[in-house]
Design a protein around this motif. Structure first.
Motif, short mmCIF file in Angstrom:
data_model
loop_
_atom_site.label_atom_id
_atom_site.label_comp_id
_atom_site.label_asym_id
_atom_site.label_seq_id
_atom_site.Cartn_x
_atom_site.Cartn_y
_atom_site.Cartn_z
N LYS A 312 0.69 -1.11 -0.40
CA LYS A 312 -0.03 -0.31 0.00
C LYS A 312 0.73 1.62 -0.25
O LYS A 312 0.20 2.26 -0.37
CB LYS A 312 -0.87 -0.07 1.18
N GLN A 313 2.16 1.21 0.31
CA GLN A 313 3.07 1.84 0.75
C GLN A 313 3.65 2.79 -0.81
O GLN A 313 4.22 3.92 -1.42
CB GLN A 313 3.62 2.47 1.48
N ILE A 314 3.09 1.85 -1.99
CA ILE A 314 3.55 2.62 -3.36
C ILE A 314 2.44 3.27 -3.46
O ILE A 314 1.13 2.89 -4.36
CB ILE A 314 3.76 0.60 -4.13
N PRO A 315 2.85 5.10 -3.70
CA PRO A 315 1.32 5.88 -3.85
C PRO A 315 1.39 6.12 -5.50
O PRO A 315 2.38 5.24 -6.56
CB PRO A 315 2.48 7.06 -4.05
N PHE A 316 0.29 5.76 -6.49
CA PHE A 316 -0.43 6.44 -7.63
C PHE A 316 -0.63 6.99 -7.61
O PHE A 316 -1.48 7.71 -6.52
CB PHE A 316 -1.08 5.50 -6.93
N CYS A 418 -3.20 5.59 -12.34
CA CYS A 418 -2.45 5.03 -13.37
C CYS A 418 -1.11 5.41 -13.45
O CYS A 418 -0.34 4.02 -14.28
CB CYS A 418 -3.48 5.31 -14.69
N ILE A 419 -0.12 5.93 -12.21
CA ILE A 419 1.24 5.08 -12.65
C ILE A 419 1.62 5.59 -11.13
O ILE A 419 1.13 6.47 -10.78
CB ILE A 419 1.06 6.86 -13.53
N PRO A 420 2.30 4.01 -11.20
CA PRO A 420 2.94 4.39 -9.59
C PRO A 420 3.80 5.89 -9.62
O PRO A 420 4.77 5.74 -10.77
CB PRO A 420 3.67 2.69 -9.49
N GLN A 421 3.91 5.86 -8.50
CA GLN A 421 5.13 7.17 -8.40
C GLN A 421 6.44 5.67 -6.96
O GLN A 421 6.18 5.54 -6.25
CB GLN A 421 4.72 8.30 -7.43
N TYR A 422 7.54 6.48 -7.78
CA TYR A 422 8.90 5.90 -7.06
C TYR A 422 9.53 6.59 -6.62
O TYR A 422 11.27 7.26 -6.67
CB TYR A 422 9.57 5.09 -8.40
N VAL A 423 8.69 6.70 -5.32
CA VAL A 423 9.14 7.65 -4.52
C VAL A 423 10.90 7.50 -3.99
O VAL A 423 11.04 6.24 -3.57
CB VAL A 423 8.04 8.64 -3.11
N ILE A 424 11.23 8.24 -2.70
CA ILE A 424 12.80 8.26 -2.47
C ILE A 424 12.43 6.89 -1.87
O ILE A 424 11.19 6.17 -0.78
CB ILE A 424 13.45 9.11 -0.80
N GLY A 425 13.45 6.13 -1.19
CA GLY A 425 12.89 4.12 -0.86
C GLY A 425 12.07 3.22 -1.78
O GLY A 425 11.99 1.62 -1.28
N HIS A 426 11.82 3.42 -2.43
CA HIS A 426 10.94 3.31 -3.27
C HIS A 426 11.45 1.44 -4.00
O HIS A 426 10.72 0.03 -4.25
CB HIS A 426 10.77 3.36 -5.06
N TYR A 427 13.04 2.04 -3.64
CA TYR A 427 13.24 0.19 -4.66
C TYR A 427 13.51 -0.24 -3.38
O TYR A 427 14.00 -2.08 -3.23
CB TYR A 427 15.46 0.69 -4.70
N GLU A 428 14.18 -0.24 -2.08
CA GLU A 428 14.26 -1.00 -1.10
C GLU A 428 12.85 -1.35 -0.24
O GLU A 428 13.07 -2.42 0.19
CB GLU A 428 14.57 0.11 0.75
N ARG A 429 11.77 -0.46 -0.90
CA ARG A 429 10.43 -1.41 -0.24
C ARG A 429 10.85 -2.04 -1.06
O ARG A 429 9.68 -3.78 -0.85
CB ARG A 429 9.37 -0.76 -0.79
N VAL A 430 10.72 -2.47 -2.53
CA VAL A 430 10.03 -3.42 -3.41
C VAL A 430 10.92 -5.26 -3.15
O VAL A 430 11.23 -5.69 -2.67
CB VAL A 430 10.45 -2.78 -5.28
N ASP A 431 12.63 -4.69 -3.04
CA ASP A 431 12.82 -5.82 -1.82
C ASP A 431 12.14 -6.31 -0.87
O ASP A 431 12.72 -7.45 -0.14
CB ASP A 431 14.68 -4.91 -1.37
#
Ligand SMILES: Cc1cc2nc3c(=O)[nH]c(=O)nc-3n(C[C@H](O)[C@H](O)[C@H](O)COP(=O)(O)OP(=O)(O)OC[C@H]3O[C@@H](n4cnc5c(N)ncnc54)[C@H](O)[C@@H]3O)c2cc1C
Length: 475
Positions: A312-316, A418-431
């Motif tokens: 849920k923390q991945i914003p759109f 419609c578009i996800p936002q790769y905000v600061i910390g996105h890549y660590e969150r996906v990991d």
């Protein structure tokens, strides 16, 4: 049995790569694709008439890099080579990209020469930005916003007038929130490891190059040789998911449209139950989820609240799209890709694409106005009508492009989240999300624009990577 959740480009590409890797044939594994709506393609939607073509979602694809070449390989394999319409470096849409600042359209430099000249709205030639980089002290960071990074290294004007509108154009987002790793991972690593972008770049020239090359089809070779800037598909981008869907059907993938998955229950490491909107339950040994992260979060919430919370923390963001067709033969626009408006200008629109210049075989003038994005609610509130968006779009193009004609046809769509936002910390969150899945032995792979890149190429490459990883793990 394996189930693919979602029939957007991510879901269709997952099916394609599962078939290409012989997963279904080798294991006698039946493939299912479940799509909530009555058609495949997700955000890719084209309205075609004999005179014009309106793209409601994506319109151009970049051919560059491994991910771009990989898409071209797929296109050739699907027999789409003849349908591709490239924009080569000498085309106005490749050379002319503009920004609108202080009530004026400014052409961005497209050649090396331009970098040495002063071009408005910049107060100095862009080359000066490199001196700024050399002067800056070291700052140790794990991640940063792309705006902060560019401001620190290259100055505020580049952050405001080059990067901020570019982020609006790519993901309708705010450069002050988007992670630097979204577009400038290598430059950020240069800064962090070598104290500056230029210093890191110079050191990298002397170190061994790592090759990410992939085998190229003829189409990909031509795109590379001719240095295509971007390309479109004749008749509209929707042709792409349509052809992919046919490929899947022809290879016995069970395609279930109008089938929304409402809950996912993981039974063990090779059994998962999918509760469908018609009340039926489908069991599968593995699920490829290509639906948006916020939707998946709800489906797994009961069993895995921690995973759900992270998803849920991945914003759109929501984008308003106004497609306009002007039937007149008189030229209404200067040939160009279009223009973007930096957020600092506080405009209700993000930018305008000159479709009749980028997409072939159109009569008259076709424009697409993009509105809102990260600022959608702030600008238009809740429940804005299509009519209001149309009026705003027409008012803006009248003021900026001096077009007073009424459009002969138009289409307005509000693309919610419609578009996800790769905000600061996105890549660590996906990991973290993927580590949770691995540790808990959940038979699910995550594909699609929520995780590994927001563009068409990224989504296709995400499908390829996930399918190939699963092939290796299951051996
Ligand atoms: C306005 C706009 C312009 C863009 N322009 C470009 C561009 O020019 N170039 C570019 O490269 N990229 C562009 N993109 C990005 C590109 O469109 C996306 O990367 C891509 O379409 C995402 O595909 P996807 O399969 O990940 O997601 P989606 O397209 O969102 O597909 C997900 C699918 O899952 C289905 N679904 C959702 N919930 C459920 C459920 N519970 N059960 C079953 N099915 C479900 C949905 O109906 C949908 O069909 C643009 C995007 C937008 C919105």
């Amino acid at each position: 049995m394996a189930a693919i959740l979602g029939g957007g480009l991510g879901g269709l590409s997952t099916g394609y790569y599962l078939l290409k890797n012989n997963i279904s044939h080798n294991n006698n594994l039946k493939l299912f694709l479940l799509e909530a709506t009555n058609q495949c393609g997700g955000w890719i939607k084209t309205i075609r008439t004999k005179d014009y073509l309106f793209e409601q979602g994506p319109r151009t694809i970049r051919p560059k890099g491994v991910v771009g070449l990989n898409t071209l390989n797929m296109m050739q394999d699907l027999g789409l080579s003849e349908h591709i319409s490239p924009i080569k470096p000498d085309h106005p849409a490749a050379k002319n990209r503009m920004i609108y600042v202080n009530n004026t359209l400014h052409l961005l430099p497209s050649s090396l020469k331009g970098v040495f000249q002063t071009n408005g709205p910049f107060s100095k030639p862009l080359i000066y930005a490199l001196f700024n980089d050399l002067k800056q002290p070291h700052k140790e960071l794990k991640d940063d916003s792309i705006y902060n990074f560019v401001e620190r290294r290259f100055g505020k004007e580049i952050a405001d007038y080059a990067i901020s509108p570019m982020i609006c154009g790519i993901c309708a987002g705010d450069a002050k929130e988007i992670s630097v790793k979204f577009l400038m991972k290598t430059l950020f690593e240069y800064e962090q490891n070598h104290g500056g972008v230029m210093k890191g770049w110079m050191k990298s020239m002397f170190s061994a190059k790592t090759s990410n090359d992939i085998e190229l089809t003829d189409l990909a070779k031509v795109a590379k040789e001719e240095k295509w800037s971007v390309y479109t598909i004749k008749g509209g981008l929707e042709t792409f998911p349509t052809i992919l869907e046919t490929y899947l059907k022809d290879n016995d993938v069970n395609m279930q449209l109008n089938t929304k998955v409402e809950e996912i229950e993981f039974v063990d490491s090779s059994l998962v139950k999918l509760k469908k909107s018609d009340g039926e339950v489908l069991t599968a040994s593995h699920v490829y989820s290509t639906i948006p992260a916020h939707v998946l979060a709800k489906l797994i919430e009961k069993q895995h609240p921690e995973l759900s919370q992270n998803l849920k923390q991945i914003p759109f963001v929501t984008v308003g799209i106004v497609n306009l067709y002007f039937a007149t033969n008189k030229p209404l626009i200067t040939p160009a890709f279009g223009f973007l408006i930096p957020p600092i200008e506080n405009s209700p629109i993000l930018g305008v694409v000159f479709d009749s210049c980028c997409i072939p075989d159109q009569k008259g003038t076709v424009l697409t106005v993009m509105l809102g994005g990260r600022w959608f609610k702030e600008k238009f509130g809740e429940g804005v009508s299509n009519e209001r968006l149309l009026n705003i779009a027409l008012k803006e193009i009248q003021a900026i492009l001096k077009i007073d004609d009424a459009p002969a046809a138009y289409n307005v769509s509000i693309l919610d989240k419609c578009i996800p936002q790769y905000v600061i910390g996105h890549y660590e969150r996906v990991d973290k999300i993927r580590q949770y899945i691995q540790k808990s032995n959940l038979p699910i792979s995550l594909v699609g624009s929520s995780y590994d890149g927001v563009g068409v190429n990224d989504v296709i490459f995400s499908a390829k990577t996930q399918v190939e990883e699963d092939c290796i793990n299951s051996k």
